[in-house]
Enzyme design. Structure first.
Site, mmCIF file in Angstrom:
data_model
loop_
_atom_site.group_PDB
_atom_site.id
_atom_site.type_symbol
_atom_site.label_atom_id
_atom_site.label_comp_id
_atom_site.label_asym_id
_atom_site.label_seq_id
_atom_site.Cartn_x
_atom_site.Cartn_y
_atom_site.Cartn_z
ATOM 1 N N HIS A 106 0.856 -1.189 0.000
ATOM 2 C CA HIS A 106 0.000 0.000 0.000
ATOM 3 C C HIS A 106 0.894 1.241 0.000
ATOM 4 O O HIS A 106 1.815 1.356 0.822
ATOM 5 C CB HIS A 106 -0.888 0.023 1.250
ATOM 6 N N ASP A 142 -7.328 -1.834 4.774
ATOM 7 C CA ASP A 142 -5.898 -1.609 5.009
ATOM 8 C C ASP A 142 -5.588 -1.576 6.515
ATOM 9 O O ASP A 142 -4.892 -0.684 7.002
ATOM 10 C CB ASP A 142 -5.433 -0.301 4.348
ATOM 11 N N CYS A 603 17.086 -18.648 61.297
ATOM 12 C CA CYS A 603 18.518 -18.625 61.622
ATOM 13 C C CYS A 603 18.832 -17.662 62.757
ATOM 14 O O CYS A 603 19.658 -17.951 63.621
ATOM 15 C CB CYS A 603 19.328 -18.211 60.389
#
Length: 798
Positions: A106, A142, A603
């Site tokens: 196009h 398009d 821990c």
């Protein structure tokens, strides 16, 4: 490729000629009827080549496609429609008929100037830029997906003819099919046609279609075998990472996969290699799987009487939608195995497909060598680590659920801490990836010559990461993130009882694009896998979190093997000193958290609380009241705030620990036994009147057991001496509103972390690690990077 051209004019004629020159079979040309006895240029050119030409005055009537026209078109069997310039309305029955659809040229920069007279409108609107678009056709005006756009300046004196002849005609033809372009344009064309119809060319005596393009902007020309490509500025190169193509600007791109003329797709790096000669011998179970998949092929290809080893999926009529269907069939029949589209294109016969499938099910799929940057990009590493953090965040609920099921962590805590801090850790260390640098040092001992000394920080190499079971994902993240940021590869050994989040993590590293072999997860026992990592001569660093006993053993093995670098985060018996001048309500709240957080499997849990005499009784009374309010239950229940212990052996250890405390004369105020319900649930426990010589005063429980001792009012140095009278030194804490006292105590406490008027407040930017037999080395913060780096000094004279 079998192509139908629908269009007209000299432009259509030129596109037709170029397509044939490139080796494509034009099966038919559809153009406008003759005008005044004169055929369109496209028709004249096709007729000279004896290509069927159709000149339909219309394709549809009253909005509906003409059946006879559609039937004539479909009889040609086109794989792709090309519409270079078409003034007719083409029905969707024709647009969608080919397996690869339709592409259209196009003459405008869509979405500007859709429809007819686009060049005129470019000039009417006074556009400064014009150009053209190549796009996929759809049912709009398009509006299809754009494959390619090129633009040009619109000159002040341009007309429709000059703009068309100067740019839109010649560049439009080139943009659709020409390979002699800059590397970026070629790359855009290939990726724009991925996955169908594919960008094609003729090379090595056959038509080749390219898929999977990436730009290579490092400027280094790789080694490999050359592949001549007609029309290209220079030959391509088949390398270990794919087919390297060159643009007319000298820049490069890399193509990952090539589809051969017979429809089979192969890794581009294997183009000159002979086909795989080793055929797998299938087990009985795998033969059953093969027959199940044969049935799936039969359902997809009903026109084939019998699916044989040589049956070709695509030559038997399969289209792209059937690829998706086959992938879903495999996922359903093969325990969720997810194939990619290209796996099907690379194994088009049933025999090849089964061999590929079984290799993947066995974990022996023989993938091509991982593409690694030639130079190695720190910015690329940064993006990978950030991407990994994003994926962890995307999967955080799943990770938290796995963590709750695997470790017993309460879901809400797992989501916020186990997973939340893991994500933060990777994001933090991602920021360090491109900031690791050395220093320049003036030296003065070699005058009068001029000298320069600088240092470089380099990755250690292969690192072994051995992680515990209390925070499976978070401990993995603390070490792995720093290790990766420093540029190392690593082998992760998760705890034998909690491997699941590590395995899920490995899956996410693949999705994040971290190269194969960089992150490896190897579940198993510590005595086997952990020992092998400690002994292996190619491993240059071990990062370990666990017990002091095992840490000592690892340290010895690392020394005897190859003196590998070690960082150890080991046991603790962290003291928490609470003075009478504290904020008592806050101290009670934080004191409970210091012990019962993550059901004591922590821990840095406060292993011993020292309470000033004047607040002792009140503190104990309030803590007991609050502990009774804790809801013990299913960790997946959002209302639960105390879940089960990690495993049965640990539960038994806690029971025995409490029995020793009672036997030695400590006062059991609350708890001390297993909860009467299914599962490894242990009551939050409180001991008072604990003397310094007692077992529970000296040894870590690693469970929800609060150990309370008194100290006389005002005896700061005395309580400090007692707090430090341990071989452990991981963490500690103090509660007081006297800032001078707080700072004095923090100076004297022998621990890697001191909390003042808070507890458990670790942060990704703050280094974490212990003193004495709690280990050495740091996780988190900039200091963690040094655990995974080595410093090289370079001195030269000039």
């Amino acid at each position: 490729m079998r192509i139908a051209i629908i269009g007209q004019s000299l432009f259509g004629q030129e596109v037709y000629s170029r397509l044939r020159k490139e080796g494509h079979q034009v099966v038919g040309v559809f153009t406008i009827p003759d005008k005044d006895g004169k055929a369109d240029p496209l028709a004249l050119e096709a007729e000279k080549d004896h290509v069927p030409v159709f000149k339909f005055p219309r394709w549809r009537l009253k909005g509906k496609a003409l059946p006879e026209v559609v039937e004539q078109y479909k009889s040609l069997g086109a794989q792709l429609n090309v519409l270079p310039f078409c003034s007719q309305f083409i029905p969707m029955e024709v647009i969608n008929a080919p397996e690869h659809g339709s592409i259209i040229y196009h003459p405008s920069l869509l979405p500007r100037h859709r429809g007819a007279s686009a060049i005129n409108w470019t000039l009417i609107h006074g556009d400064k830029k014009g150009g053209f678009t190549v796009f996929w056709a759809d049912d709009g005006l398009d509006t299809g997906d754009i494959l390619l756009q090129k633009e040009c300046d619109v000159l002040p004196d341009d007309t429709v003819s000059s703009l068309y002849n100067r740019f839109l005609f010649p560049e439009g033809v080139n943009g659709m099919i020409n390979w002699d372009q800059p590397a970026e344009a070629i790359h855009n064309w290939i990726r724009g046609n991925d996955k169908v119809p594919g960008a094609w060319t003729e090379a090595n005596g056959q038509m080749l279609t390219f898929f999977g393009s990436t730009l290579n902007d490092n400027g280094l020309v790789p080694e490999g075998d050359t592949l001549d490509i007609p029309g290209a500025s220079q030959p391509g190169i088949i390398t270990k990472v794919g087919l390297v193509l060159f643009g007319n600007d000298g820049k490069m791109l890399v193509v990952k996969n090539i589809q051969l003329e017979d429809g089979k797709m192969i890794p581009a790096c294997h183009f000159f290699k002979s086909a795989e000669s080793t055929t797998l011998e299938l087990t009985e179970e795998e033969l059953v799987t093969a027959e199940t998949i044969r049935d799936a092929w039969q359902r997809i290809l009903p026109n084939v009487a019998e699916i044989e080893s040589s049956t070709d999926f695509f030559k038997s009529g399969a289209a792209s939608v059937d690829v998706v269907r086959l992938i879903e069939e495999v996922k359903l029949q093969c325990n969720g195995l997810e194939l990619e589209n290209e796996d099907v294109y690379m194994a088009t016969t049933f025999g090849d497909f089964i061999q590929m499938l079984i290799r993947k099910l066995r974990g022996e799929d023989g993938e091509e060598e991982q593409a690694i940057d030639y130079v190695g990009s720190k910015s690329c590493l940064l993006q990978k680590v950030i991407g990994l953090a994003d994926l962890m965040e995307e999967h955080q609920e799943e990770l938290a659920t796995i963590e709750a099921i695997d470790s017993g962590a309460v879901y809400t805590l797992a989501l916020k801490t186990h997973v939340g801090m893991s994500i933060q850790t990777f994001r933090y260390f991602a920021g360090w990836c491109d900031k690791i640098q050395g220093t320049t040092i003036p030296i003065n001992q070699a005058r009068p010559n001029r000298n320069l000394t600088f240092t470089k920080k380099e990755p250690v190499g292969v690192c072994g990461i051995v992680i515990p079971w209390n925070y499976p994902l978070m401990m993995l993240s603390w070490k792995t993130a720093a290790c990766l940021a420093a540029g190392n590869t690593l082998v992760i050994k998760p705890a034998q009882v909690t491997p699941l989040t590590a395995l899920k993590f490995a899956e996410l590293t693949v999705k994040a694009g971290i190269p194969k072999g960089v992150v490896n997860v190897l579940p198993g026992s510590g005595s086997l896998v952990g020992q092998r990592l400690s002994d292996h001569p190619d491993v240059r660093k071990i990062g370990f979190t666990g017990s002091t006993e095992i840490g000592k053993h690892i340290m010895k093995s690392c020394a005897l093997s190859n003196v590998k670098k070690v960082s150890l985060e080991l046991g603790g018996k962290s003291p928490l000193i609470i003075f009478a001048d504290c904020d008592l309500s806050k101290a009670i709240q934080m004191g409970m958290s210091s012990v019962f957080f993550n059901k004591g499997e922590n821990c840095i849990a406060a292993g011993r609380l020292f309470l000033e005499n004047s607040i002792h009784d009140q503190f104990v009374q309030k803590v007991v009241e609050e502990v009774k309010k804790l809801k013990i239950g299913d960790p997946l229940d959002r209302a639960t705030n105390h879940g089960p212990q990690n495993h049965h052996a640990h539960l038994q250890k806690l029971i025995e620990y409490c029995q020793k405390g009672v036997k030695e004369g400590a006062t059991l105020v609350y708890g001390g036994k297993q909860v009467s319900r299914p599962g490894f649930f242990f009551e939050p426990t409180i001991f008072t009147n604990v003397e310094d010589h007692m077992f529970v005063a000296q040894e870590e429980s690693f469970g929800p057991i609060m150990i309370i001792s008194r100290f006389p009012d005002g005896d700061i140095d005395g309580v400090l001496q007692r707090a430090n009278a341990t071989e452990f030194g991981l963490a500690s804490g103090v509660f007081t509103q006297n800032i001078n006292k707080a700072l004095y105590v923090s100076d004297k406490l022998q621990a890697g972390t001191v909390f003042i008027n808070t507890y458990n407040k670790t942060d990704v930017a703050a280094p974490f690690g212990g003193f004495k037999q709690s280990g050495f080395g740091k996780d988190l913060g900039e200091a963690a990077l040094n655990e995974y780096l080595k410093i090289k000094t370079v001195t030269f004279e000039y």
